[in-house]
Design a protein around this motif. Structure first.
Motif, short mmCIF file in Angstrom:
data_model
loop_
_atom_site.label_atom_id
_atom_site.label_comp_id
_atom_site.label_asym_id
_atom_site.label_seq_id
_atom_site.Cartn_x
_atom_site.Cartn_y
_atom_site.Cartn_z
N UNK A 99 0.78 -1.24 0.00
CA UNK A 99 0.00 0.00 0.00
C UNK A 99 0.82 1.29 0.00
N UNK A 100 1.92 1.41 0.78
CA UNK A 100 2.64 2.70 0.73
C UNK A 100 3.16 3.01 -0.67
N UNK A 101 3.74 1.98 -1.31
CA UNK A 101 4.26 2.17 -2.66
C UNK A 101 3.13 2.52 -3.62
N UNK A 102 1.98 1.86 -3.44
CA UNK A 102 0.85 2.09 -4.32
C UNK A 102 0.35 3.53 -4.17
N UNK A 103 0.21 3.97 -2.92
CA UNK A 103 -0.26 5.34 -2.70
C UNK A 103 0.72 6.32 -3.33
N UNK A 104 2.01 6.01 -3.20
CA UNK A 104 3.00 6.90 -3.79
C UNK A 104 2.83 6.97 -5.31
N UNK A 105 2.66 5.80 -5.94
CA UNK A 105 2.54 5.80 -7.41
C UNK A 105 1.26 6.48 -7.86
N UNK A 106 0.16 6.26 -7.11
CA UNK A 106 -1.10 6.93 -7.47
C UNK A 106 -0.96 8.44 -7.35
N UNK A 107 -0.36 8.88 -6.23
CA UNK A 107 -0.14 10.31 -6.06
C UNK A 107 0.74 10.83 -7.18
N UNK A 108 1.75 10.02 -7.57
CA UNK A 108 2.64 10.43 -8.65
C UNK A 108 1.87 10.65 -9.94
N UNK A 109 0.99 9.68 -10.27
CA UNK A 109 0.21 9.80 -11.50
C UNK A 109 -0.68 11.02 -11.47
N UNK A 163 -9.45 5.50 -0.96
CA UNK A 163 -9.12 4.09 -0.77
C UNK A 163 -9.72 3.59 0.52
N UNK A 164 -10.00 2.28 0.61
CA UNK A 164 -10.45 1.73 1.88
C UNK A 164 -9.36 1.93 2.95
N UNK A 165 -9.78 2.06 4.20
CA UNK A 165 -8.89 2.46 5.28
C UNK A 165 -7.60 1.67 5.37
N UNK A 166 -7.68 0.33 5.19
CA UNK A 166 -6.47 -0.46 5.40
C UNK A 166 -5.46 -0.30 4.26
N UNK A 167 -5.84 0.38 3.18
CA UNK A 167 -4.91 0.58 2.08
C UNK A 167 -4.27 1.97 2.12
N UNK A 168 -4.59 2.76 3.15
CA UNK A 168 -4.09 4.13 3.16
C UNK A 168 -3.11 4.34 4.31
N UNK A 169 -1.80 4.27 4.03
CA UNK A 169 -0.81 4.54 5.08
C UNK A 169 -0.75 6.04 5.38
#
Lengths: 297, 673
Positions: free
Chosen positions: B340-350, B511-517
């Motif tokens: 999830x941290x990496x995913x949030x970073x990539x989504x924010x990047x996009x 995102x659902x709570x457990x996917x958001x660091x």
């Protein structure tokens, strides 16, 4: 402290090592006496005092040499040179790559603004060389990033020291060594400048302090590239006490630059299309290295 | 006024503005100012609403009186955190574009066209974009989406007299409707299962479908992705982009590249964040989206390098930059279940790249249009040295070019850096991402090369314009938008955390709570330096201020060295080995600039000729009234006249005979009566 070390090594070590290469390698191969070792400094200082002839009133032309030198120096501040780089905590390998690119772009700008056909041709060649050579550096650094799990260059160097040589890092190092010649603009890849053919390419209209700054930036660039290769891909000689670390690093880059100088002096220049097909081969080697890195070798 | 009233007020104001501008379209300047004021005021209101949504949570405006019982749908505007981000971008770009239009649309080449087809449509287009971004019901979403396609089509074919403009419009129209068709089909499939069209109801249905009939679920997602890819301009669906951006008036090209394309990105985020729950499917589709993005950034940017028309060059780069956005978003979706941290970073990047692309691409289109406005030509071979007559435009173009090439210190760098970091680090779990990341880094250098060419040919170099060109800067109202956009490019480049924080809010609340660091665990806690901490320790860092201060120090050192010798400066003519040539003889043209490299990639963008549809010939013949009615009648008349003429021309005896015969006839008639 490390600021002084990195800047000093780039600014003073570059011309000095170039002088060593001229005296020890080039002159010896040509069977002649050769100039004194500090001849590059004499040249630079002489150029700095000479008249500055401007063929175009553009501001870009006035500042491009300064920005080029400054970008190389900034890249030097991000490069591990035996110790943790001074800006290591604020910029990683991608920032480093971009600063290197800025310097190349300044050369291109200088060529474009001069508007002489020689300089335009040289600028075009510089772009093309950059486009085929840059990926090698990037892929090699990405290999190190994958192995070390970090984009910070000092972490990569530390990882390679702790974990010792691995197949992917060795393949990456070889690819980087093969590309080094072009990255620092040496024969057989000095296609953009090509003095005997297009009279210095992008630099044809430059004189005096502007030319001096570009020359100085090129000298410093040798140190930066050699340092990346030495610190990240040659994992020996970093575990000692501080002064020895720096000494080992100096030894490594001296060997690399002497090797580059030797290749420079015994080869003829390639054409741009030959160089590009050569570098597609090198990119392939680097990608093989990355495949190894991804399977954990 | 509270937020929900403000949103409605903005929409109503724009509607009223559209009506007023129809009536005053004859007064070209007045009409421009009225449209600008309307857009400015409603943009301010929209921004306030969006800001409320970002800080305190979604803003809801129920309009229950618009209810379509047949589809169980009623209209409701909801501005959530994600749409707030896109609304802020749209508001800013629309304001800049409408200010830019005032003088730009009065250029000589536009004089013959009526402005009733420009400002009113532009305002309606703005309404449709706001509505698309804030409805949460698929029926109304599709309606407004279609409305947006129509309005933008009218603006694309603004120079309708030119054949290439109408053919570009036709391409756009067909492509957009194929895309919309896919989305309608997907909606029908979903409706047949859900019986409702609210996003929340569709989400539940999708969750069931993924378990009960995964093929249907994949089909629905695939259709939506194709639909949004068409609008975003992802290859191969975005083939319409270069022609359309070139044909549209410059100010509207800026809007299309700046916010219309971004709706495709918004749509994809909506599909994967609001319409479908996070599951295995998300990972699979994430990788596919990243692959599409990489393919289009690779192909389009290398094609851009071969262009000589400045607007063509920019539009190919649009495709390329949207490729980056999709790469970031795709990598984020693919990694969502893995890290999830990496995913949030990539989504924010996009998302960040989407915003940044909005700023710098609009800026570049404005600058290129200013150059066209001043010189009247589009071919870069025929421009040069515009820096000396248009310094502010040139500086803005340089800022935009440096941003799009991702030079450190400008906004493009930060988002690209995050995308690179996300793909390289994501490669530890999904190896294919690394190769995409490397392709993206390589293409970044190609982008730089192509913008060096753009700057070199248009703004730097020797001044080369015809004598008819006025040698002065473009009007102030065209400069202000460029400067404003440029300031944002630099601001987000130097203080990236300012922009990353709201984007992180938008992504994490979707995102659902457990996917958001937490923010600090992804981007570090320093306000000035972004420290990525994805594997425990800091694994990447970018502190613009520290690095730029160090760079400034290096620059000062370089200046000191430069001045050390105290050299004198003297101006001399260009050195051509001692010979004298006129400049035109030695000029190095654009097309030979990167010849060996371009030859290598010459065939990367295959141009497929538009298939000629076989049309039933009878209908064509029936429609062609000229052929079966007018020309036959004309020929008949001609034949009769030729016969009659023969009796009056020729020898005089024949004429006399006529007179005698006529006189005899007259006498007979007279005496027999």
């Amino acid at each position: 402290m490390t600021f002084v070390l990195n800047l000093g090594l780039a600014l003073l070590g570059g011309p000095l090592l170039a002088g060593v290469v001229r005296k020890m390698v080039k002159a010896r191969v040509h069977s002649r006496q050769g100039p004194p070792i500090i001849q590059p400094f004499y040249d630079l200082f002489k150029l700095l005092g000479k008249e500055d002839l401007e063929s175009s009133p553009s501001l870009v032309l006035r500042y491009a040499p300064m920005v080029a030198l400054a970008a190389i120096l900034a890249a030097a501040l991000l490069t591990p040179m035996g110790v943790r780089p001074p800006l290591g905590g604020h910029g990683d390998m991608i920032v480093f790559t971009y600063f290197i690119t800025i310097a190349a772009v300044m050369v291109i700008f200088a060529g474009l603004v001069s508007a002489s056909p020689y300089s335009m041709m040289g600028a075009g060649r510089e772009i093309m060389m950059h486009l085929v050579v840059e990926p090698v550096l990037i892929i090699c650094l990405v290999i190190a990033a994958i192995k070390s799990g970090s984009l910070v260059m000092w972490d990569m160097a530390a990882w390679n020291y702790v974990n010792g040589p691995s197949i992917s890092m060795i393949v990456g190092g070889v690819a980087l060594l093969l590309a080094l010649q072009a990255q620092i603009g040496k024969i057989p890849f000095d296609i953009a400048e090509a003095e005997t053919e297009i009279m210095g390419g992008p630099l044809v209209e430059l004189s005096g302090p502007k030319l001096a700054l570009f020359e100085w930036a090129f000298f410093a660039r040798q140190i930066v590239y050699a340092s990346v290769l030495a610190a990240i891909f040659i994992p020996w000689g970093t575990g000692f006490a501080l002064p020895w670390n720096i000494g080992a690093h100096l030894l490594k880059i001296t060997v690399i630059i002497l090797l580059v100088g030797l290749i420079d002096v015994v080869n003829p220049r390639l054409r741009i299309d030959q160089a590009m097909s050569y570098f597609f081969g090198v990119v392939f080697v680097a990608l093989v290295g990355m495949a190894f890195a991804l399977i954990g070798a | 006024m509270n937020s929900s009233t403000l949103l409605l007020a903005a929409l109503i104001l724009l509607g009223v503005g559209a009506v007023i501008t129809v009536f005053i379209a004859r007064y070209r300047t007045l009409c421009g100012y009225v449209a600008f004021v309307v857009v400015l005021v409603s943009s301010v209101w929209i921004s306030l609403v969006s800001w409320t949504a970002l800080t305190t949570g979604p803003v809801t405006v129920p309009l229950n009186f618009v209810t379509i019982t047949a589809f169980n749908s009623s209209l409701e505007f909801v501005v959530n955190e994600l749409s707030a981000i896109f609304l802020l971008l749209t508001a800013f770009i629309m304001t800049c574009a409408s200010l830019f239009s005032i003088r730009y649309i009065q250029a000589p080449m536009y004089q013959r066209y009526s402005l009733t087809r420009y400002y009113p449509i532009l305002l309606l287009f703005y309404i449709s974009v706001i509505s698309v971004l804030s409805v949460h019901n698929m029926l109304f979403f599709l309606c407004f989406w279609e409305f947006m396609t129509w309005t933008s089509y009218v603006l694309v074919v603004f120079h309708w007299v030119e054949p290439e403009s109408s053919s570009a419009g036709l391409r756009y129209f067909i492509a957009a409707h194929v895309g919309t068709g896919c989305m309608v089909l997907a909606t029908i499939i979903l409706y047949s299962h859900a019986g409702m069209l609210d996003f929340s109801a569709l989400r539940d249905t999708m969750a069931q479908l993924m378990v009960s009939s995964p093929v249907t679920a994949h089909t629905v997602i695939g259709l939506f992705v194709i639909g949004f890819a068409t609008k975003a301009g992802i290859l191969p669906f975005g083939f319409w982009i270069p022609a359309a951006y070139r044909a549209a008036p410059g100010a509207f090209s800026a809007v299309m590249a700046g916010c219309l394309e971004k709706l495709g990105v918004y749509g994809v985020l909506v599909v994967f964040m609001l319409l479908t729950p996070v599951s295995r499917h998300t990972t699979v589709w994430g990788v596919w989206i990243a692959v599409l993005g990489t393919a289009s950034l690779f192909v389009a940017t290398l094609t851009a390098l071969q262009q000589t028309d400045s607007k063509h060059l920019l539009s190919f780069h649009s495709i390329g930059q949207v490729g980056y956005i999709w790469l970031g978003v795709g990598a984020g979706l693919a990694l969502l279940r893995i890290s999830p941290p990496l995913a949030v970073m990539a989504l924010v990047a996009g998302l960040f790249h989407a915003i940044n692309h909005g700023f710098f691409k609009s800026l570049l289109f404005c600058s290129a249009s200013s150059a066209v406005y001043r010189t009247g030509v589009r071919d870069m071979d025929k421009m040069g040295g515009l820096m000396y007559i248009m310094p502010v435009t040139a500086v803005s173009a340089i800022v935009g070019s440096l941003s799009i090439s991702g030079i450190p210190g400008f906004n493009g760098f930060v988002s690209k850096w995050l995308i690179f970091a996300g793909t390289i680090m994501g490669g530890l779990s999904i190896p294919s991402l690394v190769f995409m990341g490397i392709a993206a880094i390589f293409i970044s250098a190609v982008t730089l090369a192509s913008f060096v060419k753009f700057l070199g040919m248009v703004f730097l170099g020797k001044l080369e314009v015809g004598p008819e060109v006025e040698r002065r800067e473009v009007p102030v109202s065209m400069i202000i938008p460029q400067v404003a956009l440029g300031i944002f490019c630099i601001l987000f480049g130097v203080l990236p955390v300012v922009a990353i924080k709201p984007l992180y809010t938008a992504v994490s609340r979707m995102l659902p709570g457990n996917y958001a660091p937490t923010f600090a665990s992804v981007f570090g806690s320093s306000p000035l330096t972004v420290n990525l901490s994805l594997t425990g320790t800091a694994s990447g860092s970018w502190g613009p201020i520290v690095v730029l201060v160090a760079f400034a120090g290096c620059l000062a050192l370089a200046y000191f060295i430069f001045r050390m010798g105290g050299a004198q400066t003297r101006t001399v003519p260009m050195w051509l080995c001692g010979e004298e040539h006129p400049f035109a003889e030695v000029r190095y043209p654009v097309h030979s600039f990167l010849l060996p490299f371009n030859r290598l990639f010459a065939t990367i963008y295959p141009s497929i000729p538009m298939p000629r549809l076989p049309r039933p010939s009878t209908i064509l013949r029936a429609l062609n009234i000229d052929d079966w009615l007018y020309y036959p009648g004309l020929r008949l008349g001609e034949r009769i006249i030729r016969v009659l003429r023969a009796t009056h021309a020729g020898n005089s005896q024949l004429y006399m005979l006529w007179v005698i015969v006529g006189a005899a006839l007259a006498i007979i008639v007279l005496f027999t009566m």
